[in-house]
Design an enzyme around this catalytic site. Structure first.
Site, mmCIF file in Angstrom:
data_model
loop_
_atom_site.group_PDB
_atom_site.id
_atom_site.type_symbol
_atom_site.label_atom_id
_atom_site.label_comp_id
_atom_site.label_asym_id
_atom_site.label_seq_id
_atom_site.Cartn_x
_atom_site.Cartn_y
_atom_site.Cartn_z
ATOM 1 N N HIS A 183 0.638 -1.068 -0.062
ATOM 2 C CA HIS A 183 -0.230 0.010 0.006
ATOM 3 C C HIS A 183 0.971 1.322 -0.011
ATOM 4 O O HIS A 183 0.339 2.481 -0.181
ATOM 5 C CB HIS A 183 -1.062 -0.146 1.067
ATOM 6 C CG HIS A 183 -2.315 0.412 0.777
ATOM 7 N ND1 HIS A 183 -3.444 0.341 1.645
ATOM 8 C CD2 HIS A 183 -2.848 1.199 -0.235
ATOM 9 C CE1 HIS A 183 -4.544 1.017 1.052
ATOM 10 N NE2 HIS A 183 -4.124 1.572 -0.275
ATOM 11 N N ASP B 193 -9.741 -0.073 4.417
ATOM 12 C CA ASP B 193 -8.666 -0.559 5.153
ATOM 13 C C ASP B 193 -8.754 -1.215 6.646
ATOM 14 O O ASP B 193 -9.595 -0.654 7.181
ATOM 15 C CB ASP B 193 -7.402 0.552 4.929
ATOM 16 C CG ASP B 193 -6.166 -0.350 5.179
ATOM 17 O OD1 ASP B 193 -5.520 -1.125 5.727
ATOM 18 O OD2 ASP B 193 -5.007 0.073 4.214
ATOM 19 N N HIS C 289 -6.350 -0.702 8.551
ATOM 20 C CA HIS C 289 -5.183 0.143 9.088
ATOM 21 C C HIS C 289 -5.618 1.465 8.494
ATOM 22 O O HIS C 289 -5.867 1.580 7.263
ATOM 23 C CB HIS C 289 -3.879 -0.220 8.720
ATOM 24 C CG HIS C 289 -3.802 -1.905 9.086
ATOM 25 N ND1 HIS C 289 -4.138 -3.028 8.025
ATOM 26 C CD2 HIS C 289 -3.460 -2.383 10.069
ATOM 27 C CE1 HIS C 289 -3.674 -4.022 8.563
ATOM 28 N NE2 HIS C 289 -3.399 -3.909 9.878
ATOM 29 N N ASP D 212 -2.781 3.743 7.748
ATOM 30 C CA ASP D 212 -1.772 4.117 6.684
ATOM 31 C C ASP D 212 -1.590 5.425 6.972
ATOM 32 O O ASP D 212 -1.128 6.106 5.832
ATOM 33 C CB ASP D 212 -2.225 3.480 5.463
ATOM 34 C CG ASP D 212 -2.267 1.923 5.242
ATOM 35 O OD1 ASP D 212 -1.857 1.216 6.103
ATOM 36 O OD2 ASP D 212 -2.713 1.579 4.307
ATOM 37 N N HIS E 16 4.683 1.221 3.910
ATOM 38 C CA HIS E 16 3.139 0.865 3.624
ATOM 39 C C HIS E 16 2.093 1.592 4.647
ATOM 40 O O HIS E 16 1.119 1.569 4.449
ATOM 41 C CB HIS E 16 2.772 -0.606 3.115
ATOM 42 C CG HIS E 16 2.723 -1.332 4.434
ATOM 43 N ND1 HIS E 16 2.069 -2.745 4.026
ATOM 44 C CD2 HIS E 16 3.350 -1.497 5.465
ATOM 45 C CE1 HIS E 16 2.239 -3.480 5.358
ATOM 46 N NE2 HIS E 16 2.928 -2.477 6.178
ATOM 47 N N ASP F 101 -7.390 -1.788 0.107
ATOM 48 C CA ASP F 101 -6.600 -2.945 0.744
ATOM 49 C C ASP F 101 -7.514 -3.959 1.077
ATOM 50 O O ASP F 101 -8.383 -3.942 1.817
ATOM 51 C CB ASP F 101 -5.978 -2.055 2.079
ATOM 52 C CG ASP F 101 -4.717 -3.139 2.618
ATOM 53 O OD1 ASP F 101 -4.678 -4.363 2.510
ATOM 54 O OD2 ASP F 101 -3.886 -2.509 3.276
ATOM 55 N N ASP G 16 -6.961 -6.245 3.029
ATOM 56 C CA ASP G 16 -7.139 -6.551 4.317
ATOM 57 C C ASP G 16 -8.188 -6.147 5.037
ATOM 58 O O ASP G 16 -8.524 -6.230 6.330
ATOM 59 C CB ASP G 16 -5.880 -6.524 5.158
ATOM 60 C CG ASP G 16 -5.587 -4.907 5.500
ATOM 61 O OD1 ASP G 16 -6.323 -4.170 5.547
ATOM 62 O OD2 ASP G 16 -4.255 -4.773 5.820
ATOM 63 N N GLU H 147 -2.033 -5.275 -1.631
ATOM 64 C CA GLU H 147 -1.837 -6.128 -0.502
ATOM 65 C C GLU H 147 -2.364 -7.726 -0.905
ATOM 66 O O GLU H 147 -2.397 -8.305 0.042
ATOM 67 C CB GLU H 147 -2.232 -5.480 0.595
ATOM 68 C CG GLU H 147 -1.575 -4.109 1.283
ATOM 69 C CD GLU H 147 -0.092 -4.470 1.547
ATOM 70 O OE1 GLU H 147 0.337 -5.409 1.748
ATOM 71 O OE2 GLU H 147 0.487 -3.300 1.909
HETATM 72 MN MN MN Z 1 -3.345 -0.613 3.759
#
Ligand code: MN
Length: 327
Positions: A118, A141, A143, A145, A158, A250, A252, A295
């Site tokens: 990312h 996401d 996260h 980031d 990332h 992302d 994830d 990702e």
């Molecule tokens: Mn990310």
């Protein structure tokens, strides 16, 4: 069957897949293989079937910047409060990807960037904003980031792309990121919303609160339902309802049940349908104008099923975003 969804910014329905096989923004080998696997799974043909004219750009081809972490000499940059890993290679690769996204966006072609880790989000945000200064961003996401060089626990780049696109803590950057100063527009705090968060670093929570960024975690998805969350997010970042929307996705964000082969999985994520609904709903507004899918790491699959599920989910995000409907 051609899509019935309208794309206000692309009446000619042209998309460029920007392949970004890049992994130095984190420490797992294999995420650089994501683009190859997504393309092998039929991404290009799937989009053509939806009525898009599809081209491919490979900004890192023959650059030597697409090597896995095991094959690059590791660099740790430390200066004062600033700390980051592999800034030279990340800075060089992200600049190349930025130039490509920028040129595709200025040509009025839909940029679909496939990673890779990312870190490339700093390239896609800066490149797209260069062509569309009023653009807004949905960052999907687990996260945030949005670490800065003085907050990141890992130094993995990332985890920095949003803060770089916003120009936060500019004085702490490694010089290899000077290219970001050439981007015409910085991302403003009121032009980005998150959906799917559930693993946010302490320093990031402070940044999100101080800047008043719209952050919808899994708690909000549970509380309001995904449809309401998307509606709230869009009304925050795109109150006129007329600006182009860039989705940086992302994989994830989805629960690891659906995308197990990714570098930083966090349980308690979006269901597959919630994940698809986000892109379907934004596409339905007509304002979806850029997409990143990042990702996917086939090397982290512990079985063929895990690999297939993760890559198929990545392709499904692209298809749902670019007009595939369920009926
Ligand atoms: Mn990310």
């Amino acid at each position: 069957m051609e899509t019935q969804v309208n794309y206000n910014f692309y009446p000619n329905k042209e998309v460029t897949i920007i392949s970004a096989p890049f992994s130095a923004g984190q420490r797992n080998g294999g995420v650089e293989k994501g683009p190859k696997y997504l393309l092998k799974h039929g991404l290009k043909e799937d989009l053509e079937a939806l009525g898009w004219k599809v081209s491919l750009e490979e900004p890192l081809k023959d650059s030597g910047l697409d090597l896995p972490p095991s094959e690059i000499s590791q660099e740790i940059f430390e200066a004062g409060n600033s700390r980051m890993r592999n800034p030279t290679i990340v800075g060089q690769a992200t600049e190349k990807i930025f130039e490509t996204v920028k040129s595709v966006a200025h040509k009025k072609v839909f940029p679909l960037t496939i990673g890779g880790d990312h870190a490339i989000g700093m390239s896609t945000l800066a490149g797209f904003l260069d062509a569309y200064p009023d653009a807004c961003v949905l960052w999907i996401d687990a996260h945030a980031d949005i670490n800065t060089p003085d907050t990141s626990p890992s130094g993995n780049l990332h985890g920095f792309p949003v803060s770089f696109a916003m120009g936060l803590k500019r004085d702490l950057w490694h010089k290899q990121f000077d290219w970001l100063d050439n981007a015409r527009t910085k991302l403003l705090a009121n032009r980005i919303a998150y959906i799917g968060l559930r693993d946010v670093d302490a320093g990031e929570k402070v940044i999100l609160r101080e800047l008043g960024i719209a952050a919808y975690s899994m708690y909000h998805v549970d509380k309001y339902g995904i449809a309401k969350v998307v509606e709230m997010a869009l009304s925050k970042i795109n109150p006129s309802g007329k600006s182009p929307v860039h989705i940086s996705y992302d994989v994830d964000a989805l629960d690891p049940l659906f995308t197990p082969a990714t570098g930083t999985p966090v349980r308690g994520g979006l269901t597959f349908r919630e994940g698809m609904y986000i892109v379907e709903a934004v596409a339905e507004t007509g304002n979806l104008a850029a997409l990143d899918i990042v990702e996917c790491n086939p090397d982290l699959a512990i079985s063929n099923v895990h690999e297939f599920d993760t890559i198929a989910a990545g392709c499904a995000i692209a298809k749902s975003a670019l007009g595939e409907t369920l009926v």
